[in-house]
Structures are given as C-alpha cells and as structure tokens.
Design a protein around this motif. Structure first.
Motif, PDB file in Angstrom:
ATOM      1  N   PHE A 243      50.309  47.322  46.874  1.00 25.00           N
ATOM      2  CA  PHE A 243      49.065  47.326  47.648  1.00 25.00           C
ATOM      3  C   PHE A 243      49.332  47.096  49.139  1.00 25.00           C
ATOM      4  O   PHE A 243      48.841  47.853  49.990  1.00 25.00           O
ATOM      5  CB  PHE A 243      48.116  46.251  47.124  1.00 25.00           C
ATOM      6  CG  PHE A 243      46.947  45.990  48.030  1.00 25.00           C
ATOM      7  CD1 PHE A 243      45.957  46.934  48.205  1.00 25.00           C
ATOM      8  CD2 PHE A 243      46.862  44.799  48.741  1.00 25.00           C
ATOM      9  CE1 PHE A 243      44.884  46.707  49.056  1.00 25.00           C
ATOM     10  CE2 PHE A 243      45.803  44.556  49.602  1.00 25.00           C
ATOM     11  CZ  PHE A 243      44.807  45.514  49.758  1.00 25.00           C
TER      12      PHE A 243
ATOM     13  N   LYS B  11      48.670  49.752  52.056  1.00 19.23           N
ATOM     14  CA  LYS B  11      47.668  49.347  53.037  1.00 19.23           C
ATOM     15  C   LYS B  11      48.203  49.476  54.461  1.00 19.23           C
ATOM     16  O   LYS B  11      47.492  49.893  55.381  1.00 19.23           O
ATOM     17  CB  LYS B  11      47.252  47.893  52.766  1.00 19.23           C
ATOM     18  CG  LYS B  11      46.118  47.374  53.624  1.00 19.23           C
ATOM     19  CD  LYS B  11      44.777  47.818  53.118  1.00 19.23           C
ATOM     20  CE  LYS B  11      43.633  47.129  53.841  1.00 19.23           C
ATOM     21  NZ  LYS B  11      42.321  47.644  53.418  1.00 19.23           N
TER      22      LYS B  11
ATOM     23  N   GLU C 195      52.283  44.499  41.806  1.00 22.42           N
ATOM     24  CA  GLU C 195      50.963  45.012  42.182  1.00 22.42           C
ATOM     25  C   GLU C 195      50.658  44.718  43.645  1.00 22.42           C
ATOM     26  O   GLU C 195      50.228  45.606  44.398  1.00 22.42           O
ATOM     27  CB  GLU C 195      49.904  44.374  41.281  1.00 22.42           C
ATOM     28  CG  GLU C 195      48.473  44.713  41.659  1.00 22.42           C
ATOM     29  CD  GLU C 195      47.460  43.846  40.935  1.00 22.42           C
ATOM     30  OE1 GLU C 195      46.403  43.560  41.531  1.00 22.42           O
ATOM     31  OE2 GLU C 195      47.725  43.435  39.785  1.00 22.42           O
ATOM     32  N   GLN C 196      50.885  43.465  44.075  1.00 21.64           N
ATOM     33  CA  GLN C 196      50.591  43.085  45.451  1.00 21.64           C
ATOM     34  C   GLN C 196      51.533  43.780  46.438  1.00 21.64           C
ATOM     35  O   GLN C 196      51.126  44.162  47.536  1.00 21.64           O
ATOM     36  CB  GLN C 196      50.711  41.566  45.605  1.00 21.64           C
ATOM     37  CG  GLN C 196      49.561  40.790  44.993  1.00 21.64           C
ATOM     38  CD  GLN C 196      48.250  41.087  45.704  1.00 21.64           C
ATOM     39  OE1 GLN C 196      48.150  40.971  46.915  1.00 21.64           O
ATOM     40  NE2 GLN C 196      47.243  41.487  44.938  1.00 21.64           N
TER      41      GLN C 196
ATOM     42  N   ALA D 261      42.030  46.820  46.877  1.00 21.67           N
ATOM     43  CA  ALA D 261      42.595  46.171  45.686  1.00 21.67           C
ATOM     44  C   ALA D 261      41.490  45.478  44.894  1.00 21.67           C
ATOM     45  O   ALA D 261      40.544  44.945  45.474  1.00 21.67           O
ATOM     46  CB  ALA D 261      43.664  45.150  46.088  1.00 21.67           C
ATOM     47  N   GLN D 262      41.632  45.509  43.563  1.00 23.43           N
ATOM     48  CA  GLN D 262      40.749  44.770  42.668  1.00 23.43           C
ATOM     49  C   GLN D 262      39.260  45.066  42.941  1.00 23.43           C
ATOM     50  O   GLN D 262      38.451  44.164  43.146  1.00 23.43           O
ATOM     51  CB  GLN D 262      41.018  43.267  42.808  1.00 23.43           C
ATOM     52  CG  GLN D 262      42.442  42.847  42.503  1.00 23.43           C
ATOM     53  CD  GLN D 262      42.753  42.869  41.017  1.00 23.43           C
ATOM     54  OE1 GLN D 262      41.894  42.570  40.203  1.00 23.43           O
ATOM     55  NE2 GLN D 262      43.964  43.229  40.661  1.00 23.43           N
TER      56      GLN D 262
ATOM     57  N   ASP E  75      43.956  47.973  39.568  1.00 25.22           N
ATOM     58  CA  ASP E  75      44.832  47.324  40.551  1.00 25.22           C
ATOM     59  C   ASP E  75      44.544  47.819  41.969  1.00 25.22           C
ATOM     60  O   ASP E  75      44.299  47.029  42.878  1.00 25.22           O
ATOM     61  CB  ASP E  75      46.301  47.580  40.200  1.00 25.22           C
ATOM     62  CG  ASP E  75      46.715  46.892  38.908  1.00 25.22           C
ATOM     63  OD1 ASP E  75      46.008  45.958  38.491  1.00 25.22           O
ATOM     64  OD2 ASP E  75      47.731  47.291  38.323  1.00 25.22           O
ATOM     65  N   ILE E  76      44.578  49.142  42.159  1.00 25.55           N
ATOM     66  CA  ILE E  76      44.450  49.719  43.506  1.00 25.55           C
ATOM     67  C   ILE E  76      43.586  50.976  43.447  1.00 25.55           C
ATOM     68  O   ILE E  76      43.748  51.817  42.557  1.00 25.55           O
ATOM     69  CB  ILE E  76      45.840  50.079  44.086  1.00 25.55           C
ATOM     70  CG1 ILE E  76      46.729  48.840  44.152  1.00 25.55           C
ATOM     71  CG2 ILE E  76      45.709  50.702  45.475  1.00 25.55           C
ATOM     72  CD1 ILE E  76      48.181  49.144  44.449  1.00 25.55           C
TER      73      ILE E  76
END
Length: 412
Positions: A274, A278, A270-271, A288-289, A308-309
């Motif tokens: 993102f 980004k 997920e990160q 995010a979030q 998540d995004i």
C-alpha cells in the motif's frame, strides 16, 4: 548458539534445543514460560518451538533470536535487509524527521534498528532542549512556598517546627513524557548487547534528568496528547511504547527477561504494498481498507467487506481491487476461499479487475475469468488475476519492480 548468542531462523521454522546444555535449557525454559503469557509468535513442540508467520526479534536475556521472512531461496543477509527496509518504509523511518534523519549504525537486526532510532530521537530532544511542564506538588518543605495545608501540617510537623506541609505548582522537566523516555533508556541499558550503542546509551543516562520510576501500561499512552510544543516527542514516544509494552521481565529468576518485537508478515506485506503504491503510482488514487456494508441480521451489527487495497484511475475511474497474500504460491491455483472473496469484491466494489498479489522468486501474471453464473461453462467478463512479484536485491529495486508490474498489468 554462536559466540554472539544469536540464533537466526526463518518463519515457520522449527528450533529444537539441547536440554543437556545449561544455556540452551535456560533459553528453552524462558520461551516456554513466555509462551504461557499468551504469545502468538510460536507454538511449543517437543524440546523446542516452531515459529509462525510472525517475524522480527525475540531477545531472551543476552540471547537474540532473529526470525526472518522467506519467500524465495535467498539467504539471511538479503532477507534481513529487506525486512528492515519494509519496516522503514511502512513506519516512515526512511524520511527526514527530527533525530532519525541520519542513522550512524548499519543495523544488523530489527532490535538494533529500533534501539538506534530511539537513541537518535532522544539525543535530538536533549540537543534542542527538554520541555518543561507545570505539575502540582504537595509535601513537606523547609520553606513556606505556595499554600499551607494546615491539617496535614499539624499532623506531620508537630515536633518539626522547621518544616512546612505545602501545596504549590512547579514548572519542571519532571512529567510523564520524560518518565516514559527515562524508563526506556534504562531498558536499553539493561538489554542492549551492541558495543556500538553502549557509549551512546551511557551518555543518555548521564545527560537525561533522572525521573521517578512509574508503571507504564497501554492506557498511559492512550492518555497522551501531542500539541505544537511537544510534537517533536511523538516519534520517540512511539518507539518507547513499542519497546516498553513488549518487554516481559523475568520476575522468577531475574536473568531471562524477554523483549519481543515481532510483526505479522501478512499485515506487513499488505502495508508495504500500500505505502509503495501510494507513493509511486501517480496515475491512480490508492486507498487501503475501504469498508462497505455486506450483510445485516434482523438484530445485531452489520457485517462489512474490507479489501486490502483499492486503486482507481484518475481519469477513466476504472477500479481495481488488490488483495495481498504473503506466501509463495508457485504454480498452484489460489484457494477457493480466496477466489470467492475476490468475486464478491468484483460485485460490491464494481471493480473492473481484481488481483491476488504474492511474493515470489520470479515475475509472473496469470490472468483468469470467473464463469458466467447464468450460463454454465461460459466465461464471464469478470477478471481475477494472480500476480507474483520477485523480491529485489534491495528494498528500492523491490519497490520499483512492484510498481512496474502493477503498471504493466494496468496498461499505463
């Protein structure tokens, strides 16, 4: 176990030990003891362990267990490089900051990556000069300096006329930041097995001022405040925190100390998505979030939604919600639970489209629509798609493919 005492497994894989072998039995017993400490990284099975979605490295004594992710049929070398690349991308280790701008060692594991990052940071701090701070001192001295603590002086020095019990302020390198760094240097000296790092660690032990041994716990780091003067220490302290809080000394036998640096692949994926979008998706705002209130009981706290995004086009303001899933779904449909979740995102975020994003061994976009809630058997305009993105040979090509597939789907 091979000659280098290195075991390589993939996520969700089982490892069975030969309990008639002394070394393997010791490793099995250490992991069993460590599991009793509440570790979520694996479960115990008969004569062994089974790993889950956590990947990274667990070092037990001098044995390293490397747990790699796997979303296709590629081998360990590719996945090791991709995992290290994902971690560098997510935590910013690929940008030029202080000592970690250039790494001399081609890291062969997550543990070596963090060891060298920490060494490089501390080498930089020593080179630029360690900062000093004021600290209070109270105790006996042979010279009268500061204020004499009369009652304690009488109690302790009645027969020692040459001593003075005083209280004063010192301006020195002895403070909590250096105590944390020195404790981490000693940890590296005790756990490192890479000959390429041995000399650099020994040099740090020689050049870094010796500090008193102190107990370092999570609240120790919560109390730290970084300002303009100590800002260069932040990266080294961040890595020190990761190493110290994940080190579990074997207090029973003193040989099989455990150091675990493990990452939940669902969160890392997920990160990674993102951060990649980004940085590289220039036509949209990527967030995010993003929380929204969802439900409120008569008494108590509200429930919230948190995809998540969320990405929004700069001009058209079109909203697309992405939800990342770390699993190779192949030709299967998403679970009903995932589809219901995406339907709610459609409504509460007024999204034009929602997408479930998976890793895979090939690129594939499968579009679909929800049925109309008012007219059964008639499709609505609410679109929910599945996007599978093939892993690249390098982290750079993988990021390029991710952005290219997203752009193709968005029509930009």
């Amino acid at each position: 176990m091979n000659k280098e005492n290195k075991i390589i497994v993939f996520e969700h894989e089982k490892r069975v030990f030969n309990l008639n072998n002394t070394a393997e039995k010791a490793l099995h017993d250490a992991l069993e003891l460590y599991h009793g400490d509440g570790t979520p990284f694996f479960k115990l099975i008969r004569n062994g362990v089974q790993f889950n979605e956590h990947v990274g490295v667990i070092q037990v004594g001098k044995t390293t267990i490397e747990v790699l992710p796997k979303a296709d049929q590629s081998g360990e070398e590719k996945w090791r490089n991709l995992l290290i690349g994902m971690i560098k991308t997510v935590w910013g280790f690929d940008v030029k900051t202080t000592g970690s701008s250039t790494l001399k060692l081609k890291s062969n594991s997550i543990l070596e990556l963090y060891f060298e990052l920490f060494i490089s940071e501390v080498e930089y701090l020593i080179h630029r000069g360690l900062i000093k701070k004021y600290r209070k001192y109270e105790g006996n001295q042979t010279t009268l300096k500061g204020s004499l603590q009369f009652s304690k002086h009488i109690a302790q020095n009645l027969v020692h006329k040459e001593r003075f019990y005083v209280r004063h302020t010192l301006y020195s390198t002895e403070h909590i930041l250096h105590e944390i760094l020195f404790k981490t240097i000693k940890l590296l000296a005790n756990t490192n097995t890479n000959p390429a790092l041995k000399g650099r660690i020994a040099s740090l032990m020689l050049n870094f001022p010796e500090m008193k041994d102190c107990k370092i716990k999570a609240p120790t780091f919560d109390k730290l405040v970084f300002d303009r003067k100590n800002k260069p220490y932040e990266k080294a302290i961040e890595i020190a925190k990761l190493l110290l809080l994940n080190y579990h000394p074997d207090v029973v036998k003193g040989r099989n100390n455990v150091l675990a640096l493990m990452f939940d692949m669902n969160k890392l994926w997920e990160q990674f998505i993102f951060v990649t979008l980004k940085k590289k998706l220039k036509t949209h705002q990527v967030s995010a979030q993003v929380s929204k209130k969802f439900w409120k009981p008569i008494e108590g706290y509200s429930s919230t939604l948190r995809p998540d995004i969320v990405i929004q086009h700069d001009e058209s303001k079109e909203i697309i919600v992405l939800d990342t899933k770390w699993k190779n779904i192949n030709q299967s449909n998403p679970s009903s639970e995932d589809l219901r979740q995406m339907y709610v995102y459609h409504r509460f975020y007024r999204a034009n489209k929602v997408v479930l994003l998976y890793p895979s061994d090939k690129h594939l976009i499968r579009k679909g629509n929800y049925f109309n809630s008012a007219i059964q058997d008639e499709l609505s305009d609410k679109e929910c798609s599945m996007m599978q993105i093939a892993t690249g040979d390098t982290i750079q090509t993988w990021q390029e493919e991710i952005v290219k597939n997203i752009q193709t789907y968005l029509g930009v």
